[in-house]
Write an enzyme that holds these catalytic residues in place. Sequence first.
Site, PDB file in Angstrom:
ATOM      1  N   ARG A  52      49.005  -2.651  -4.776  1.00 30.06           N
ATOM      2  CA  ARG A  52      48.857  -1.444  -3.953  1.00 30.06           C
ATOM      3  C   ARG A  52      47.480  -0.834  -4.224  1.00 30.06           C
ATOM      4  NH1 ARG A  52      50.466   4.417  -5.013  1.00 30.06           N
ATOM      5  NH2 ARG A  52      50.210   5.322  -2.953  1.00 30.06           N
ATOM      6  N   HIS A  94      44.101   8.212   0.180  1.00 24.89           N
ATOM      7  CA  HIS A  94      44.382   8.644  -1.190  1.00 24.89           C
ATOM      8  C   HIS A  94      43.323   9.683  -1.557  1.00 24.89           C
ATOM      9  CE1 HIS A  94      46.718   7.294  -4.948  1.00 24.89           C
ATOM     10  NE2 HIS A  94      46.044   8.381  -5.301  1.00 24.89           N
ATOM     11  N   GLU A 119      50.848  11.142  -1.345  1.00 21.73           N
ATOM     12  CA  GLU A 119      51.087  12.458  -1.918  1.00 21.73           C
ATOM     13  C   GLU A 119      50.419  13.600  -1.162  1.00 21.73           C
ATOM     14  OE1 GLU A 119      50.161  12.489  -6.073  1.00 21.73           O
ATOM     15  OE2 GLU A 119      51.566  10.897  -6.554  1.00 21.73           O
ATOM     16  N   ASN A 137      56.488   8.440  -5.750  1.00 23.52           N
ATOM     17  CA  ASN A 137      55.776   8.436  -7.031  1.00 23.52           C
ATOM     18  C   ASN A 137      56.506   9.375  -7.976  1.00 23.52           C
ATOM     19  OD1 ASN A 137      53.966   6.869  -5.656  1.00 23.52           O
ATOM     20  ND2 ASN A 137      52.341   8.413  -5.595  1.00 23.52           N
ATOM     21  N   TYR A 192      56.788  10.765 -12.035  1.00 21.93           N
ATOM     22  CA  TYR A 192      56.247  10.841 -13.398  1.00 21.93           C
ATOM     23  C   TYR A 192      57.115  11.659 -14.343  1.00 21.93           C
ATOM     24  CZ  TYR A 192      52.091   8.646 -11.571  1.00 21.93           C
ATOM     25  OH  TYR A 192      51.236   7.739 -11.002  1.00 21.93           O
ATOM     26  N   GLU A 195      54.567   4.530  -7.519  1.00 20.00           N
ATOM     27  CA  GLU A 195      53.853   4.839  -8.762  1.00 20.00           C
ATOM     28  C   GLU A 195      54.847   5.304  -9.808  1.00 20.00           C
ATOM     29  OE1 GLU A 195      50.648   7.728  -8.485  1.00 20.00           O
ATOM     30  OE2 GLU A 195      49.900   6.762  -6.674  1.00 20.00           O
TER      31      GLU A 195
END
Length: 446
Positions: free
Chosen positions: A81, A124, A169, A296, A298, A353
């Site tokens: 990616r 991005h 995002e 994504n 985290y 991610e």
Amino acid sequence: MKIQLPAHSPLATNTFTYGVATAAFQIEGAADQRLPCIWDTFCAQPGTISDGSNGLIACDHINRWRDDLALIEQLNVDAYRFSVSWPRVMHADGSPNHAGLNFYLALLDALGAKGIKAYVTLYHWDLPQHLEDAGGWQNRETAYKFQAYADLVSRTFGDRVHSYATLNEPFCSAYLGYEVGIHAPGIACQKAGRQAAHHLLLAHGLAMQVLQKNSPNSLNGIVLNMSPGYPKTQSLEDQEAAALAEDFLFHWYAEPLFNCRYPARALAHIPADAHPHIETGDMEIIGQPLDYLGLNYYTRGVYHADPATGFGETIPNGAQVTDMGWEVFPQGLTDLLTGLNARYALPPVYITENGAAMKDQLRQGEVNDQSRLAYFQSHLRAVHNAVAAGVDVQGYFAWSLMDNFEWALGYEKRFGIVHVDYATQKRTIKASGHALAAFFGSRSRD
Ligand code: GCO
């Protein structure tokens, strides 16, 4: 330590897609071969980037991409990616920059020759500066410029692309960039942030239209970041604060995609004069079907009620945190997936991610990053648990292939499974990279 999942897990077979991820501005360098973007401008302002750095050289990937591709191959991944730099492939008048396009065509052809699927992100965060000078994402016209860019890229790349993501995002672009101003272009205004979010979502919808026309065989979708919200105590006030935080920060981007509206709780929280201007038909453009949703993940958020702001965030006492100060909380990934699956009619999901910045040390040519390795193990297990609970997750990408420019935190935070020595540009696969490669390579055929 080895990465292990139950043998019967779909995640332990070759039907599940594994990859590594990067983004153009964070790795490419060669800024002199493209137009300036908002991150160049932002980095040049004193005090914006913690180590005073920028993306002019980064990982020098434009010059070293063949070696980087050899590394990717060594990791036994199915997919790579990466993002296309808009200011590298389009001149300011909208005409194609062939040198820039040819870089990506060569990369795509080399990936194809190695049997590695290309997951291409169109945006991005590196908006061409000339578009910011005309209002950036606060200007509705930027959404149509993005559609033209998506059209150029998808016509040029033809059938080389396995999957497109329109945006990565939009929360970060809109909220961090225009609402609180800690990312480029550094504007801190709620109306600007909410309007930018709307135009980003509109840009996504307009780009989806051309992608489905130009590239009907690829998986076309969008990538959102989300941190599920948990109440600090079980009080009703804290529970409401957690729900508000989730809606205000994250469902603002998801609810329009799946239900063609902004979340009511967030709208009620935002003063009317900061609500976005929405034109007739916008929400239908935004809400067209997706082939997949990229997520994504985290960390989670733990929230308490705050009469002044609605919600405040705390890290629980004793929590294990990464070098970003983010709590390590794998259960949050399972909860996020099952929660979204309950709230929306989801298409197939890819974790686009997941990863951790840790304090790495290169010793005698090795980085023994056991804490990052443990992070991957626990989060893969969390994805397995979500799949077992009925969520259709089809892939997982580690963030990131290599250490790179971590936005406002410069080069101080390292997310790579490959270490980069920025003085020499030498790459070293970390212990986590070796463990992931062994796991990816050990999967059964199914
Ligand atoms: C992200 C970004 C990455 C960051 C990562 C760690 O999409 O947030 O894709 O660019 O480096 O998330 O903060």
